[in-house]
Design a protein around this motif. Structure first.
Motif, PDB file in Angstrom:
ATOM      1  N   TRP A   1       3.266 -14.971 -11.350  1.00  0.00           N
ATOM      2  CA  TRP A   1       2.866 -13.564 -11.265  1.00  0.00           C
ATOM      3  C   TRP A   1       2.994 -13.062  -9.836  1.00  0.00           C
ATOM      4  CZ3 TRP A   1      -0.719 -10.960  -8.363  1.00  0.00           C
ATOM      5  CH2 TRP A   1      -0.959  -9.629  -8.708  1.00  0.00           C
ATOM      6  N   ALA A   2       2.580 -13.878  -8.871  1.00  0.00           N
ATOM      7  CA  ALA A   2       2.641 -13.462  -7.468  1.00  0.00           C
ATOM      8  C   ALA A   2       4.074 -13.240  -7.023  1.00  0.00           C
ATOM      9  CB  ALA A   2       1.961 -14.505  -6.593  1.00  0.00           C
ATOM     10  N   THR A   3       4.977 -14.132  -7.425  1.00  0.00           N
ATOM     11  CA  THR A   3       6.384 -13.995  -7.030  1.00  0.00           C
ATOM     12  C   THR A   3       6.991 -12.729  -7.608  1.00  0.00           C
ATOM     13  OG1 THR A   3       6.627 -16.398  -6.867  1.00  0.00           O
ATOM     14  CG2 THR A   3       8.645 -15.095  -7.124  1.00  0.00           C
ATOM     15  N   ALA A   4       6.744 -12.474  -8.887  1.00  0.00           N
ATOM     16  CA  ALA A   4       7.289 -11.285  -9.530  1.00  0.00           C
ATOM     17  C   ALA A   4       6.694 -10.014  -8.941  1.00  0.00           C
ATOM     18  CB  ALA A   4       7.031 -11.346 -11.032  1.00  0.00           C
ATOM     19  N   THR A   5       5.410 -10.035  -8.664  1.00  0.00           N
ATOM     20  CA  THR A   5       4.751  -8.862  -8.091  1.00  0.00           C
ATOM     21  C   THR A   5       5.296  -8.554  -6.706  1.00  0.00           C
ATOM     22  OG1 THR A   5       2.731  -9.250  -9.358  1.00  0.00           O
ATOM     23  CG2 THR A   5       2.519  -7.950  -7.347  1.00  0.00           C
ATOM     24  N   ALA A   6       5.467  -9.584  -5.889  1.00  0.00           N
ATOM     25  CA  ALA A   6       5.999  -9.382  -4.543  1.00  0.00           C
ATOM     26  C   ALA A   6       7.410  -8.801  -4.595  1.00  0.00           C
ATOM     27  CB  ALA A   6       5.984 -10.694  -3.776  1.00  0.00           C
ATOM     28  N   ALA A   7       8.224  -9.266  -5.538  1.00  0.00           N
ATOM     29  CA  ALA A   7       9.593  -8.752  -5.665  1.00  0.00           C
ATOM     30  C   ALA A   7       9.582  -7.269  -6.035  1.00  0.00           C
ATOM     31  CB  ALA A   7      10.351  -9.561  -6.707  1.00  0.00           C
ATOM     32  N   THR A   8       8.717  -6.876  -6.950  1.00  0.00           N
ATOM     33  CA  THR A   8       8.630  -5.470  -7.340  1.00  0.00           C
ATOM     34  C   THR A   8       8.173  -4.593  -6.172  1.00  0.00           C
ATOM     35  OG1 THR A   8       8.113  -6.132  -9.612  1.00  0.00           O
ATOM     36  CG2 THR A   8       7.579  -3.871  -8.985  1.00  0.00           C
ATOM     37  N   LEU A   9       7.216  -5.088  -5.410  1.00  0.00           N
ATOM     38  CA  LEU A   9       6.727  -4.333  -4.259  1.00  0.00           C
ATOM     39  C   LEU A   9       7.808  -4.162  -3.194  1.00  0.00           C
ATOM     40  CD1 LEU A   9       3.171  -5.919  -3.987  1.00  0.00           C
ATOM     41  CD2 LEU A   9       3.673  -3.557  -4.620  1.00  0.00           C
ATOM     42  N   ARG A  10       8.587  -5.210  -2.978  1.00  0.00           N
ATOM     43  CA  ARG A  10       9.683  -5.105  -1.994  1.00  0.00           C
ATOM     44  C   ARG A  10      10.704  -4.076  -2.465  1.00  0.00           C
ATOM     45  NH1 ARG A  10       9.387 -10.849  -2.303  1.00  0.00           N
ATOM     46  NH2 ARG A  10       8.093 -11.664  -0.587  1.00  0.00           N
ATOM     47  N   ALA A  11      10.996  -4.073  -3.752  1.00  0.00           N
ATOM     48  CA  ALA A  11      11.953  -3.101  -4.282  1.00  0.00           C
ATOM     49  C   ALA A  11      11.441  -1.676  -4.114  1.00  0.00           C
ATOM     50  CB  ALA A  11      12.218  -3.394  -5.756  1.00  0.00           C
TER      51      ALA A  11
ATOM     52  N   SER B   1       0.408   3.846  -2.184  1.00  0.00           N
ATOM     53  CA  SER B   1       1.788   3.438  -2.436  1.00  0.00           C
ATOM     54  C   SER B   1       1.840   2.217  -3.344  1.00  0.00           C
ATOM     55  CB  SER B   1       2.505   3.148  -1.119  1.00  0.00           C
ATOM     56  OG  SER B   1       1.859   2.102  -0.412  1.00  0.00           O
ATOM     57  N   VAL B   2       0.832   1.324  -3.248  1.00  0.00           N
ATOM     58  CA  VAL B   2       0.768   0.157  -4.129  1.00  0.00           C
ATOM     59  C   VAL B   2       0.444   0.607  -5.555  1.00  0.00           C
ATOM     60  CG1 VAL B   2      -0.434  -2.014  -4.594  1.00  0.00           C
ATOM     61  CG2 VAL B   2       0.107  -1.368  -2.235  1.00  0.00           C
ATOM     62  N   THR B   3      -0.482   1.561  -5.679  1.00  0.00           N
ATOM     63  CA  THR B   3      -0.818   2.102  -6.985  1.00  0.00           C
ATOM     64  C   THR B   3       0.378   2.809  -7.613  1.00  0.00           C
ATOM     65  OG1 THR B   3      -3.112   2.392  -6.253  1.00  0.00           O
ATOM     66  CG2 THR B   3      -2.424   3.609  -8.216  1.00  0.00           C
ATOM     67  N   ALA B   4       1.111   3.526  -6.774  1.00  0.00           N
ATOM     68  CA  ALA B   4       2.289   4.241  -7.274  1.00  0.00           C
ATOM     69  C   ALA B   4       3.353   3.293  -7.790  1.00  0.00           C
ATOM     70  CB  ALA B   4       2.862   5.120  -6.168  1.00  0.00           C
ATOM     71  N   ALA B   5       3.375   2.065  -7.283  1.00  0.00           N
ATOM     72  CA  ALA B   5       4.345   1.067  -7.738  1.00  0.00           C
ATOM     73  C   ALA B   5       3.903   0.408  -9.042  1.00  0.00           C
ATOM     74  CB  ALA B   5       4.546   0.004  -6.657  1.00  0.00           C
ATOM     75  N   GLY B   6       2.720   0.816  -9.564  1.00  0.00           N
ATOM     76  CA  GLY B   6       2.270   0.330 -10.863  1.00  0.00           C
ATOM     77  C   GLY B   6       1.268  -0.805 -10.807  1.00  0.00           C
ATOM     78  N   PHE B   7       0.593  -0.984  -9.664  1.00  0.00           N
ATOM     79  CA  PHE B   7      -0.329  -2.112  -9.520  1.00  0.00           C
ATOM     80  C   PHE B   7      -1.748  -1.636  -9.223  1.00  0.00           C
ATOM     81  CE2 PHE B   7       3.846  -3.851  -8.431  1.00  0.00           C
ATOM     82  CZ  PHE B   7       3.886  -4.957  -9.276  1.00  0.00           C
ATOM     83  N   HIS B   8      -2.699  -2.554  -9.458  1.00  0.00           N
ATOM     84  CA  HIS B   8      -4.106  -2.303  -9.162  1.00  0.00           C
ATOM     85  C   HIS B   8      -4.366  -2.763  -7.735  1.00  0.00           C
ATOM     86  CE1 HIS B   8      -8.534  -2.776  -9.377  1.00  0.00           C
ATOM     87  NE2 HIS B   8      -8.456  -1.814 -10.284  1.00  0.00           N
ATOM     88  N   ALA B   9      -4.776  -1.837  -6.868  1.00  0.00           N
ATOM     89  CA  ALA B   9      -4.953  -2.148  -5.451  1.00  0.00           C
ATOM     90  C   ALA B   9      -6.430  -2.163  -5.083  1.00  0.00           C
ATOM     91  CB  ALA B   9      -4.216  -1.126  -4.601  1.00  0.00           C
ATOM     92  N   ALA B  10      -6.843  -3.167  -4.312  1.00  0.00           N
ATOM     93  CA  ALA B  10      -8.211  -3.262  -3.808  1.00  0.00           C
ATOM     94  C   ALA B  10      -8.154  -3.326  -2.286  1.00  0.00           C
ATOM     95  CB  ALA B  10      -8.912  -4.491  -4.360  1.00  0.00           C
ATOM     96  N   VAL B  11      -8.853  -2.436  -1.615  1.00  0.00           N
ATOM     97  CA  VAL B  11      -8.920  -2.445  -0.153  1.00  0.00           C
ATOM     98  C   VAL B  11     -10.003  -3.431   0.261  1.00  0.00           C
ATOM     99  CG1 VAL B  11      -9.470  -1.072   1.883  1.00  0.00           C
ATOM    100  CG2 VAL B  11      -8.058  -0.097   0.062  1.00  0.00           C
TER     101      VAL B  11
END
Length: 560
Positions: A125-135, A179-189
């Motif tokens: 999951w981490a690898t796939a998530t990181a790839a999507t964020l980079r894109a 920007s993380v939320t806009a990429a489709g993810f749940h972001a926690a500060v």
């Protein structure tokens, strides 16, 4: 009739090593804490004993280790003969935490079935998530997170955490998280100073040491008269004229989970059992009004008996069918202890004592009123107010049926109570004994031993449960006993980004062991963490609303 049998294992069974609390400078009795701060200031390298002198590293490697550990500065106050309070501040100049964005993995709670979020997830999951964020034009980093050194958890990698950015302020991180939320993810500060992997830049602690050989007053766990009320630690301390007070056990904080203020673990005050254990969890046993102390995992068993028939009573002073922190036989979804989870019992019997200061719970089932001798006064519907001097049994489901069948006005129902430690030894309560409880045990026989899994504060099969509770820094309240029989009460402030950050469970265990504790447990923490000296709050609590009203407390009271 309430009965206990056979004494518990004595405190003398503890390890006999001397506690390294070191020499201290004496000050006048019960001086204000602010004045005492001028009296003594020590620099201490690392998590060494309170009162020790500063050390000089003997080699470059030792110097590097010392820099990582940081330095402590302490002030000491003698509150009364045999009662000392020490205030410490740890600073690490080389640690510079920051705000960051954690991308949380979605999941489903293994216990409740509710949607959940986890900071740590499988590598895939981490690898796939990181790839999507980079894109999406972001620059994520993937961090491997190791399992903590707790009993019952795996070794090696727990999983991976995905984060984005490093920011000087929370506002900057919050703006960037869009920007993380806009990429489709749940972001926690989050503040990296709360991470177990990042050295805390500052920790503020308060430590009280009570020596029963010198102290002429008493130490007691107290609910201050009613188990159904919530009061701040400092207000109880001021009311009782306490020298030192700290918050104690876990308790109900919301109406949906029971009656607010009631304990969710074993509690006993003035020799009377007022709540039952949630499985086998940590407890501090205060004997003879503070003449001896013991930490142990305790379980409880209560049985109602009528003319050869018996009924297992699963609770004392709680709402039938509702079990905060679980840990009772037959509870759903778990008969094991689970921190901050409310379980249900379809068939349940609960005993109510004179310490229950709220209206009795209503609903389907049967209620039996017993006088002080155990004679049945009445049998009927649930509800009303507990008559002075009487006890009440309420039953729902099959337990209600049992009461209806066996409770007859004028006949006796005997209620037997039993407390046992993890070795099976029975704990007998005298009139000056008390018990407060939480979880987990931190130190056993002088060694760190944290069974977070068995005591229900972490689940290796569900990373959304317990990770933040156990493995991120939090305000904590700790209690321990050293080899000389002294009681150690300690608090660490936390959740103060840029201020004091708190301890993980491992850090809490290391800290109290460094003070000489050969037995120790974690008491309630978070916004509940509080220490009062001479009736005045001395630590910085973490709730925005100020000091939290809690269930029970431990109070160190002067001789009368």
């Amino acid at each position: 009739m309430r009965r206990f049998e056979h004494p518990s294992r004595p405190l003398a069974a503890l390890a006999a090593a001397a506690a390294p609390l070191g020499p201290v400078v004496r000050h006048s009795r019960r001086r204000p804490l602010a004045a005492a701060a001028l009296a003594m200031s020590l620099a201490i390298t690392g998590l060494t004993a309170v009162g020790a002198t500063a050390t000089t590293p003997a080699s470059p490697a030792a110097a590097g280790k010392a820099a990582t550990a940081g330095s402590w500065r302490w002030t000491t106050q003698d509150v009364a003969p045999g009662v000392q309070v020490r205030t410490g501040t740890l600073t690490r100049a080389g640690s510079v935490p920051a705000w960051t964005i954690t991308v949380q993995a979605p999941g489903t709670s293994r216990l409740t079935g509710a949607a959940s979020w986890s900071d740590v997830a499988a590598a895939g999951w981490a690898t796939a998530t990181a790839a999507t964020l980079r894109a999406a034009g972001l620059a994520p980093r993937v961090e491997d997170i190791a399992w903590p050194a707790y009993t019952g958890v795996p070794h090696g990698s727990m999983g991976e955490r995905v984060r984005v950015g490093s920011y000087a302020t929370q506002a900057e991180a919050t703006a960037a998280a869009k920007s993380v939320t806009a990429a489709g993810f749940h972001a926690a500060v989050q503040w990296t100073g709360y991470d177990a992997q990042t050295p805390a830049d500052r920790e503020n602690v308060h430590v009280a040491v009570i020596d029963p050989r010198l102290f002429k007053g008493t130490v007691e766990g107290t609910h201050d008269g009613s188990v159904t009320q919530r009061e701040t630690t400092s207000s109880v301390a001021a009311k009782l004229g306490s020298l030192v007070g700290v918050n104690a056990g876990f308790f109900v904080t919301a109406d949906a989970d029971g009656v607010q203020g009631t304990q969710s673990g074993v509690g006993a005050y003035s020799g009377q059992l007022q709540s039952m254990a949630a499985g086998s969890r940590a407890a501090l046993v205060i004997g003879k009004g503070g003449r001896d102390f013991r930490v142990a995992n305790l379980t409880t068993e209560v049985t109602a008996r009528a003319r050869g028939a018996s009924l297992a009573v699963q609770g004392i002073n709680r709402v039938p069918g509702t079990v905060r922190d679980c840990g009772r036989p037959g509870a759903q979804p778990s008969a094991l202890p689970w921190q901050d989870v409310t379980c249900r019992l379809a068939d349940d019997a609960v005993l109510f004592t004179g310490a229950f200061g709220a209206p009795l719970p209503t609903g389907a089932g049967t209620q039996v009123v017993l006088d002080a001798a155990g004679l049945v006064v009445s049998v009927g519907a649930r509800g009303g107010v507990l008559p002075a001097g009487d006890h009440v049994l309420q039953g729902i489901g099959t337990a209600g049926d049992w009461l209806s069948a066996h409770a007859v006005a004028g006949r006796t129902i005997r209620v037997d109570e039993e407390i046992r430690d993890e070795r099976g030894g029975r704990v007998v309560l005298g009139s000056r004994d008390s018990i407060v409880s939480a979880a987990p045990v931190l130190v056993r026989n002088g060694r760190i031993g944290i069974d977070a899994v068995r005591e229900g504060t972490m689940d290796p099969k569900d990373l959304s449960y317990g990770y933040a509770w156990s493995e991120t820094r939090q305000p904590r309240t700790l209690a321990g006993v050293d080899a000389r029989g002294r009681l150690i009460l300690a608090t660490v402030d936390g959740r103060l980004a840029g201020g004091s950050e708190g301890f993980t469970l491992n850090e809490a265990a290391s800290f109290i062991r460094s003070l000489g504790a050969v037995q120790a447990l974690n008491l309630d923490g978070g916004g509940s963490t509080a220490m009062a000296v001479d009736g005045t709050l001395v630590n910085s609590t973490s709730d925005a609303a100020g000091e939290r009203a809690v269930g029970d407390t431990v109070q160190v009271l002067p001789g009368r």
